[in-house]
Design a protein around this motif. Structure first.
Motif, mmCIF file in Angstrom:
data_model
loop_
_atom_site.group_PDB
_atom_site.id
_atom_site.type_symbol
_atom_site.label_atom_id
_atom_site.label_comp_id
_atom_site.label_asym_id
_atom_site.label_seq_id
_atom_site.Cartn_x
_atom_site.Cartn_y
_atom_site.Cartn_z
ATOM 1 N N THR A 158 41.677 51.250 33.786
ATOM 2 C CA THR A 158 40.677 50.995 34.825
ATOM 3 C C THR A 158 40.280 52.228 35.629
ATOM 4 O OG1 THR A 158 42.340 50.480 36.513
ATOM 5 C CG2 THR A 158 41.604 48.672 35.101
ATOM 6 N N GLY A 159 41.048 53.322 35.525
ATOM 7 C CA GLY A 159 40.769 54.489 36.360
ATOM 8 C C GLY A 159 41.145 54.263 37.800
ATOM 9 N N ALA A 160 42.037 53.317 38.060
ATOM 10 C CA ALA A 160 42.415 52.992 39.434
ATOM 11 C C ALA A 160 43.160 54.134 40.102
ATOM 12 C CB ALA A 160 43.289 51.734 39.457
ATOM 13 N N ARG A 161 42.915 54.295 41.390
ATOM 14 C CA ARG A 161 43.742 55.188 42.199
ATOM 15 C C ARG A 161 45.122 54.545 42.340
ATOM 16 N NH1 ARG A 161 38.748 54.562 44.853
ATOM 17 N NH2 ARG A 161 37.499 56.467 45.034
ATOM 18 N N VAL A 162 46.127 55.369 42.685
ATOM 19 C CA VAL A 162 47.476 54.827 42.860
ATOM 20 C C VAL A 162 47.481 53.741 43.927
ATOM 21 C CG1 VAL A 162 49.807 55.356 43.647
ATOM 22 C CG2 VAL A 162 48.666 56.893 42.081
ATOM 23 N N ALA A 165 46.141 50.533 42.553
ATOM 24 C CA ALA A 165 47.028 49.874 41.591
ATOM 25 C C ALA A 165 48.193 49.175 42.282
ATOM 26 C CB ALA A 165 47.545 50.887 40.572
ATOM 27 N N ILE A 166 48.826 49.867 43.234
ATOM 28 C CA ILE A 166 49.981 49.244 43.889
ATOM 29 C C ILE A 166 49.543 48.149 44.852
ATOM 30 C CG2 ILE A 166 51.321 51.365 43.673
ATOM 31 C CD1 ILE A 166 50.912 51.874 46.634
ATOM 32 N N GLY A 167 48.267 48.159 45.248
ATOM 33 C CA GLY A 167 47.753 47.134 46.150
ATOM 34 C C GLY A 167 47.317 45.864 45.458
ATOM 35 N N LEU A 168 47.400 45.822 44.140
ATOM 36 C CA LEU A 168 46.972 44.636 43.393
ATOM 37 C C LEU A 168 47.804 43.407 43.761
ATOM 38 C CD1 LEU A 168 46.372 45.948 39.755
ATOM 39 C CD2 LEU A 168 44.677 44.830 41.218
ATOM 40 N N ASP A 169 47.108 42.300 44.011
ATOM 41 C CA ASP A 169 47.751 40.996 44.171
ATOM 42 C C ASP A 169 47.457 40.152 42.944
ATOM 43 O OD1 ASP A 169 48.772 41.623 46.655
ATOM 44 O OD2 ASP A 169 47.117 40.712 47.766
ATOM 45 N N VAL A 170 48.251 39.132 42.740
ATOM 46 C CA VAL A 170 48.065 38.265 41.570
ATOM 47 C C VAL A 170 46.656 37.668 41.561
ATOM 48 C CG1 VAL A 170 48.851 36.155 40.426
ATOM 49 C CG2 VAL A 170 50.531 37.746 41.405
ATOM 50 N N ASP A 171 46.138 37.357 42.735
ATOM 51 C CA ASP A 171 44.788 36.778 42.812
ATOM 52 C C ASP A 171 43.698 37.778 42.422
ATOM 53 O OD1 ASP A 171 45.733 34.332 43.554
ATOM 54 O OD2 ASP A 171 45.362 34.591 45.700
ATOM 55 N N ILE A 191 39.963 43.009 36.541
ATOM 56 C CA ILE A 191 40.788 43.007 37.739
ATOM 57 C C ILE A 191 39.923 43.456 38.910
ATOM 58 C CG2 ILE A 191 42.931 43.452 36.497
ATOM 59 C CD1 ILE A 191 42.844 46.301 37.529
ATOM 60 N N ARG A 192 40.310 43.039 40.095
ATOM 61 C CA ARG A 192 39.577 43.416 41.310
ATOM 62 C C ARG A 192 40.349 44.519 42.020
ATOM 63 N NH1 ARG A 192 38.666 38.606 45.283
ATOM 64 N NH2 ARG A 192 40.940 38.602 45.122
ATOM 65 N N LEU A 193 39.654 45.622 42.277
ATOM 66 C CA LEU A 193 40.265 46.753 42.958
ATOM 67 C C LEU A 193 39.618 46.942 44.323
ATOM 68 C CD1 LEU A 193 40.421 49.324 39.998
ATOM 69 C CD2 LEU A 193 42.297 47.936 40.906
ATOM 70 N N PHE A 194 40.432 47.326 45.307
ATOM 71 C CA PHE A 194 39.935 47.621 46.643
ATOM 72 C C PHE A 194 40.019 49.124 46.858
ATOM 73 C CE2 PHE A 194 41.124 43.214 46.806
ATOM 74 C CZ PHE A 194 40.164 42.637 47.628
ATOM 75 N N GLY A 195 38.853 49.770 46.894
ATOM 76 C CA GLY A 195 38.802 51.215 47.016
ATOM 77 C C GLY A 195 38.749 51.687 48.451
ATOM 78 N N LYS A 196 38.249 52.895 48.623
ATOM 79 C CA LYS A 196 38.159 53.485 49.954
ATOM 80 C C LYS A 196 37.218 52.657 50.824
ATOM 81 C CE LYS A 196 39.146 58.219 48.470
ATOM 82 N NZ LYS A 196 38.665 59.616 48.424
ATOM 83 N N ARG A 201 35.534 46.340 43.800
ATOM 84 C CA ARG A 201 34.828 46.476 42.528
ATOM 85 C C ARG A 201 35.626 45.751 41.456
ATOM 86 N NH1 ARG A 201 37.604 51.303 43.090
ATOM 87 N NH2 ARG A 201 38.567 52.191 41.232
ATOM 88 N N MET A 202 34.913 45.203 40.495
ATOM 89 C CA MET A 202 35.536 44.512 39.374
ATOM 90 C C MET A 202 35.491 45.442 38.171
ATOM 91 S SD MET A 202 36.383 41.645 40.757
ATOM 92 C CE MET A 202 36.836 40.630 39.349
ATOM 93 N N VAL A 203 36.652 45.653 37.543
ATOM 94 C CA VAL A 203 36.752 46.604 36.446
ATOM 95 C C VAL A 203 37.341 45.910 35.222
ATOM 96 C CG1 VAL A 203 37.649 48.857 35.734
ATOM 97 C CG2 VAL A 203 37.154 48.434 38.146
ATOM 98 N N PRO A 204 36.734 46.103 34.047
ATOM 99 C CA PRO A 204 37.278 45.491 32.823
ATOM 100 C C PRO A 204 38.661 46.046 32.506
ATOM 101 C CG PRO A 204 35.034 46.299 32.479
ATOM 102 C CD PRO A 204 35.488 46.843 33.793
ATOM 103 N N LEU A 205 39.439 45.252 31.816
ATOM 104 C CA LEU A 205 40.797 45.633 31.443
ATOM 105 C C LEU A 205 40.924 45.564 29.933
ATOM 106 C CD1 LEU A 205 43.272 46.358 33.255
ATOM 107 C CD2 LEU A 205 44.074 44.026 32.901
ATOM 108 N N GLY A 206 41.407 46.631 29.316
ATOM 109 C CA GLY A 206 41.570 46.669 27.866
ATOM 110 C C GLY A 206 42.723 45.793 27.393
ATOM 111 N N ARG A 207 42.725 45.463 26.114
ATOM 112 C CA ARG A 207 43.736 44.570 25.570
ATOM 113 C C ARG A 207 45.158 45.129 25.679
ATOM 114 N NH1 ARG A 207 41.638 40.162 23.210
ATOM 115 N NH2 ARG A 207 39.417 40.198 22.692
#
Length: 326
Positions: A158-162, A165-171, A191-196, A201-207
């Motif tokens: 996803t190119g997520a910042r650290v 990634a660590i801020g991800l919740d199950v929801d 997955i839904r990421l919360f940036g600056k 933003r919603m980002v696709p996730l590979g298999r």
């Protein structure tokens, strides 16, 4: 000065919604500035002051010089690079602009002082082969290993910042991700990421990342979750709480060492997977605007630096492969 700074920081929180980490950086930078103009400044050209209405362009210029002057054991210099100094000056210029607009001061002395010009620093990406070695380094036979592989796969996919990634919740995982173990085709999960600035933003996730997350959620997370209080966090530490930035950094460092990349002199940092994600997408023909959206960059100008990396790669391939290159 302190009261004026507090008012500006309050403005950043209420009206601009700055992220906590960004706000902390502004607070540190402005504290450094206030200490300078109160105690050091540059007498007699710019004597110390403790009132924003008395600050002149000479004070700001002296502060910029102070930031970049080498440290020699005295208050004469902070020893910052041009890039770090420029970041500090951004906070100072923003504060003075705000004070002038709000009527706290009648002029904006910082507007006359240009920030230091940092040199071009290209992001460091590693090859696809090296990324694969890094992702396969964690031991999937332990809960911690399953978590670490899920973290690395998500960051590269996803190119997520650290922090994202660590801020991800199950929801924040789409139903396709959470239901991957049901045996049904998950389609194209997101997955839904919360940036600056808490921008979503919603980002696709590979298999491969879906599979790593699925293995962690089914076989690893329940064991660690039982050791702590109930939490919505996707990635947990040994005590059952959300993992920290330091834990994520240690995971990446350990994976680099385990894969042999460190021994080969390949530098791997928490941002390496993000840089590699963007570089590999552009090398694969992805549109720059799409990469901008996936990375969560506010401006495409920020994303354009990756085109310089891919151009360097193209030149290298051309110089070694073209019969008339030399």
């Amino acid at each position: 000065m302190e009261r004026a700074v507090d008012r500006y920081l309050q403005h950043l929180v209420v009206e601009r919604g700055l992220a906590a980490n960004t706000l902390s950086a502004y607070r540190r930078d402005l504290a450094r500035y206030v200490e300078f103009v109160q105690q050091v400044a540059d007498p007699p050209v710019a004597p110390p002051v403790d009132d924003p209405t008395l600050v002149q362009a000479a004070h700001v210029s002296a502060f910029v010089r102070h930031l970049q002057r080498p440290v020699d054991g005295s208050p004469s210099g902070a020893g910052l690079s041009a890039r770090s100094a420029a970041r500090v000056v951004v906070a100072v210029r923003g504060a003075h602009r705000f004070w002038a607009l709000e009527g706290l001061t009648t002029t904006d002395p910082a507007a006359e002082v240009p920030p230091p010009t940092p040199g071009m620093r290209l992001p460091k990406a590693i090859s696809v082969r090296e990324v694969t070695r890094l992702l396969e380094a964690p031991d999937p036979s332990t809960p911690a290993g399953l978590r670490d592989r899920a973290l690395l796969e998500v960051m590269y996919s996803t190119g997520a910042r650290v922090s994202e990634a660590i801020g991800l919740d199950v929801d924040d995982l789409s139903a396709a991700v959470r239901g991957a173990s049901d045996g049904e085709d998950p389609g194209l999960p997101f997955i839904r990421l919360f940036g600056k600035g808490s921008k979503q933003r919603m980002v696709p996730l590979g298999r491969p990342a879906v599979a790593a997350l699925d293995a962690w959620l089914v076989r690893g997370r329940p064991e660690l979750s039982a050791k702590g209080k109930a939490t919505a966090a996707v990635l947990l530490n040994a005590r059952g709480g959300r993992i920290s930035r330091q834990t994520a950094w240690n995971t990446i460092k350990a994976a680099a060492e385990r894969s042999g990349l460190t021994e080969e002199g390949v530098e791997v940092t928490p941002h390496t997977l993000r840089h590699s994600f963007a570089t590999h997408l552009l090398e694969g023909g992805a549109d720059l605007r799409v990469v901008q959206e996936l990375l969560g960059h506010a401006s495409v100008t920020t994303t354009q630096v990756y085109t310089l990396v891919t151009a360097d790669s193209l030149r290298e391939v051309w110089s070694t492969a073209h019969p008339r290159a030399r």
